[in-house]
Design a protein around this motif. Sequence first.
Motif, mmCIF file in Angstrom:
data_model
loop_
_atom_site.group_PDB
_atom_site.id
_atom_site.type_symbol
_atom_site.label_atom_id
_atom_site.label_comp_id
_atom_site.label_asym_id
_atom_site.label_seq_id
_atom_site.Cartn_x
_atom_site.Cartn_y
_atom_site.Cartn_z
ATOM 1 N N GLN A 122 0.816 -1.215 0.000
ATOM 2 C CA GLN A 122 0.000 0.000 0.000
ATOM 3 C C GLN A 122 0.852 1.269 0.000
ATOM 4 O OE1 GLN A 122 -3.600 -0.250 0.220
ATOM 5 N NE2 GLN A 122 -3.060 -2.388 -0.224
ATOM 6 N N ASN A 126 -2.992 5.191 2.346
ATOM 7 C CA ASN A 126 -3.980 4.118 2.452
ATOM 8 C C ASN A 126 -3.561 3.092 3.494
ATOM 9 O OD1 ASN A 126 -6.562 3.217 1.380
ATOM 10 N ND2 ASN A 126 -5.454 1.407 0.683
ATOM 11 N N ARG A 129 -5.265 3.692 6.734
ATOM 12 C CA ARG A 129 -6.656 3.219 6.790
ATOM 13 C C ARG A 129 -6.704 1.727 7.085
ATOM 14 N NH1 ARG A 129 -6.751 6.619 2.027
ATOM 15 N NH2 ARG A 129 -7.787 8.611 2.498
#
Length: 237
Positions: A122, A126, A129
């Motif tokens: 990633q 992100n 998250r």
Amino acid sequence: MGQALKLCDGAITTNTYLAGKIAEFSGLSVHVVPNFMNREQLDVSDAVFQAKRSSGFRSEGRRCFGYFSGSPSHQHDFAIVQTALAEVLAHRDDVEVAIVGYIEKGELLSKFSDRIKYFPFQDYVNLQRLVGQVEFNLMPLQSNSFTDCKSELKYFEAAAVGTLSIASPSFTYSRAIRHSENGYLSKAHEWVDSLLHALDRSDAYPVMAEVARQDALSKFGWQVQARTILRALGLSE
């Protein structure tokens, strides 16, 4: 790399262990500037954390252990916790695992494929998250000089989104994590007990998450680094 280093006037690195190694090798003046989160990371992390706080840090469904890999070399580190994860998954139906990055799907965990989620590597935003979607961030490391050179990055990225870390007691992690206060430390032979202990202390989770986040923001946010950076550049006393 060593020859290039010796041509420099000084060095900047991310922890005192590595700083000592650099100074010993090169004879240079070495300053420590920790890795830290930028504005975008903190904005995303704040939104994730506030959502978790408003829910009382309650899990929706199974509680999740996450392993977040930044390079293929982490396969050897993940092997340290793999057997423990398989044992916990075998005895606890309320647990699942999220694996992100460069980790191969091994045979040991294949029988639990319905409770293991794999994600590709990633970007750093992100990633916040995804880290925020798990309850526990696993940070197993082999015990050697290379891993003692690693920074606190995995700890504070997780803490910023209200996710607690369970880590090997490396040089850096053992100084960043206060056991059972802002995370957990686990020696290689303790991982099964450490995972179960973390699961069984759900009542302590909200307080620990708040402590870890405050620690991360006060030490590893971009807004508190100016003086350290200026000192490392010789622009401040």
